[in-house]
Scaffold this motif. Structure first.
Motif, PDB file in Angstrom:
ATOM      1  N   ASP A 226       0.839  -1.204   0.000  1.00  0.00           N
ATOM      2  CA  ASP A 226       0.000   0.000   0.000  1.00  0.00           C
ATOM      3  C   ASP A 226       0.869   1.246   0.000  1.00  0.00           C
ATOM      4  N   LYS A 228       1.150   4.812   1.691  1.00  0.00           N
ATOM      5  CA  LYS A 228       0.567   5.443   2.885  1.00  0.00           C
ATOM      6  C   LYS A 228       0.561   6.963   2.851  1.00  0.00           C
ATOM      7  N   GLY A 240      -4.678   6.821   5.536  1.00  0.00           N
ATOM      8  CA  GLY A 240      -5.110   5.428   5.679  1.00  0.00           C
ATOM      9  C   GLY A 240      -4.558   4.560   4.561  1.00  0.00           C
ATOM     10  N   PHE A 283      -3.217  -9.499   9.647  1.00  0.00           N
ATOM     11  CA  PHE A 283      -2.540  -8.636   8.662  1.00  0.00           C
ATOM     12  C   PHE A 283      -1.164  -8.372   9.247  1.00  0.00           C
ATOM     13  N   ASN A 305      -1.982  -6.337  12.481  1.00  0.00           N
ATOM     14  CA  ASN A 305      -3.343  -5.810  12.587  1.00  0.00           C
ATOM     15  C   ASN A 305      -4.272  -7.012  12.606  1.00  0.00           C
ATOM     16  N   ARG A 307      -7.238  -7.467  11.307  1.00  0.00           N
ATOM     17  CA  ARG A 307      -8.277  -7.245  10.293  1.00  0.00           C
ATOM     18  C   ARG A 307      -7.583  -7.210   8.950  1.00  0.00           C
ATOM     19  N   GLY A 309      -6.404  -5.123   5.527  1.00  0.00           N
ATOM     20  CA  GLY A 309      -5.939  -3.750   5.304  1.00  0.00           C
ATOM     21  C   GLY A 309      -6.885  -3.003   4.386  1.00  0.00           C
ATOM     22  N   ASP A 310      -6.826  -1.699   4.464  1.00  0.00           N
ATOM     23  CA  ASP A 310      -7.622  -0.863   3.576  1.00  0.00           C
ATOM     24  C   ASP A 310      -6.689   0.223   3.066  1.00  0.00           C
ATOM     25  N   PRO A 311      -6.288   0.285   1.830  1.00  0.00           N
ATOM     26  CA  PRO A 311      -6.923  -0.270   0.634  1.00  0.00           C
ATOM     27  C   PRO A 311      -6.340  -1.589   0.109  1.00  0.00           C
ATOM     28  N   GLU A 312      -5.627  -2.374   0.932  1.00  0.00           N
ATOM     29  CA  GLU A 312      -5.117  -3.644   0.406  1.00  0.00           C
ATOM     30  C   GLU A 312      -6.253  -4.596   0.027  1.00  0.00           C
TER      31      GLU A 312
HETATM   32  N1  GLY Z   1      -3.488   0.139   4.708  1.00  0.00           N
HETATM   33  C1  GLY Z   1      -3.046   0.000   6.027  1.00  0.00           C
HETATM   34  C2  GLY Z   1      -4.073  -0.388   7.006  1.00  0.00           C
HETATM   35  O1  GLY Z   1      -5.144  -0.831   6.668  1.00  0.00           O
HETATM   36  O2  GLY Z   1      -3.786  -0.279   8.200  1.00  0.00           O
END
Ligand code: GLY
Ligand code: AMP
Length: 445
Positions: A226, A228, A240, A283, A305, A307, A309-312
């Motif tokens: 990603d 950042k 994010g 993650f 993490n 959960r 990832g966002d935007p992964e």
């Molecule tokens: N893209 C990083 C996150 O979701 O923490």
């Protein structure tokens, strides 16, 4: 099966598309969802899809919703409900006990909720990560002394959740001392910085590895990278995430073997052995660091993490061809080893568009134009909502992203950029260099 998905970002829109595509899903409820998940209602013949206006951390309201709609599976998108113990809440309620909650327990969620907990876990299980020590207000002077044993830049991490802002990388010892004092003595990040982890700086290239675990077994999902920072060339404030690419070409077989042996297996096994088996997504944020002796890249954990990832997710999930509901059921039943994961070999390129001013102050409520013109790529909504007169409006900093799957990264990027240029709103911004670092690495190899 009736399924409830918690969250409202691009990650959840991408997850919703996978769940709705499963023949096993009859009703999909998204709480609270966004304009993208609201619009899905018209696209999946066999599945009915509906947004429900409940915050993902309101357990009482979720409880009532699960009973009202006969929900059998709850998929948790963001970390907040997990860290607040949604899994444990369901287990404590006789009527909810058999609902399949896809996400780890409160104890396991500490891997994201407390940096100190995560570092200590890695130390117990010999998982490669940066050397570190943890300090509190009472040990501030020891912390300052420890800083003097390190070389710049200095990495300070607030122990708790700090909305993605709790990590500081400081070029001079003076700034490091000042910031450490502000975190510990002046509660710079509130309760989150009551403890601070100081760690060795790792120099390398980052990537995200995703694991789906059932407590004992696991599946590796596709890797992603990603982007950042807000500015091109990785400059400016942290966000994010401004885009993602999956897969990451340098995470080849040899590298992923090390990731599995040194990180994934000890993590899943370690949690199991400690009596806290992990069910859900892990993650692993990794730094690939060049080994001066072997010349190879070695993986080090930057963070866990609990959960996706966002935007992964917006580049990883479109590549998963297996039935997501089946996979989640295997997670719940603890028999993931009995199923296989089918992955689309193509490359996914995701470009995120944000509101002007993000990640600082930005306006909401701007009408979005051109969505209907995008037909060769996927559009995942993040901060969007539908107005009373059926317009799609911006409703957050990260507004939406466009993902394309193609046989090569340049092709996927070209198409994503062509398609995103058809969309507009007042103050729309996106980075134009997503994937360029990876393309340069491939060319110079
Ligand atoms: N893209 C990083 C996150 O979701 O923490
Ligand atoms: P985290 O919230 O722990 O992922 O940290 C945020 C960002 O800070 C990471 O994505 C890295 O870019 C950077 N970072 C964190 N820890 C380190 C470290 N030990 N060395 C170098 N960069 C780091």
């Amino acid at each position: 099966m009736n399924i409830l998905l918690l969250g409202s970002g691009g990650r959840e829109h991408a997850m919703a598309c996978q769940l709705a595509a499963s023949p096993r899903c009859s009703h999909l409820y998204v709480a609270p969802g966004n304009a993208g998940t609201a619009a899905m209602a018209n696209h999946y013949g066999q599945t009915s899809i509906q947004n429900i206006d409940i915050p993902p951390t309101d357990f009482k309201a979720i409880h009532a919703c699960v009973l009202k709609y006969g929900i059998e599976m709850v998929v948790v998108g963001p970390e907040a409900p997990l860290v607040a113990g949604i899994r444990d809440y369901f287990e404590s309620q006789p009527l909810l006990r058999n609902v399949m909650v896809i996400g780890p327990s409160k104890q396991c969620a500490q891997l994201e909720g407390s940096k100190d907990y995560a570092k200590d876990f890695m130390r117990r299980h010999n998982i490669p990560t940066a050397a570190y020590r943890t300090f509190t207000a009472d040990t501030l002077n020891d912390g300052i002394a420890f800083l003097h044993t390190l070389k710049p830049p200095y990495v300070l991490k607030a122990d708790g959740l700090a909305a993605g802002k709790g990590v500081l990388i400081l070029p001079t010892i003076e700034e490091a001392e000042r910031e450490l004092t502000a975190m510990l003595k002046d509660a710079k990040f509130g309760e989150a910085s009551a403890k601070v982890v100081i760690e060795e700086y790792l120099s390398g290239i980052e990537l995200s590895v995703f694991v789906l675990a059932d407590g004992k077994h696991y599946k590796l999902l596709p890797t992603a990278k990603d982007y950042k920072r807000i500015g091109e060339g990785d400059t400016g404030l942290n966000t994010g995430g401004m885009g993602s690419i999956s897969p990451v070409h340098f995470a080849d077989k040899n590298f992923m073997k090390k990731v599995e042996e040194r990180i994934v297996i000890p993590t899943v096994k370690g949690l199991f052995q400690e009596g806290t088996p992990y069910k859900g997504f892990i993650f692993v944020g990794l730094m690939a660091v060049a080994n001066n002796t072997t010349g190879e890249l070695d993986p080090y954990v930057i963070e866990y993490n609990v959960r996706m990832g966002d935007p992964e997710t917006e580049s990883v999930f479109p590549r998963i061809m297996s039935d997501m509901v089946d996979l989640f059921e295997h997670v719940w039943n603890g028999n993931l080893q009995q199923t296989s994961l089918e992955i689309d070999p193509r490359t996914a390129a995701c470009v995120m568009a944000v509101a002007e001013g993000y990640p600082e102050h930005y306006e909401k409520g701007r009408p979005i134009k051109g969505l209907a013109q995008v037909n060769d790529s996927l559009v995942f909504h993040a901060g969007t909502r539908i107005s009373s007169d059926d317009q799609v409006l911006t409703n957050g900093g990260r507004v939406l992203c466009v993902t394309t799957l193609a046989n090569s990264m340049p092709e996927a990027l070209l198409k994503s950029y062509q398609e995103i240029s058809k969309i507009s709103w007042d103050g729309m911004y996106y980075r134009r260099d997503i994937g360029q670092d990876l393309l340069k690495m491939i060319v110079t190899k």
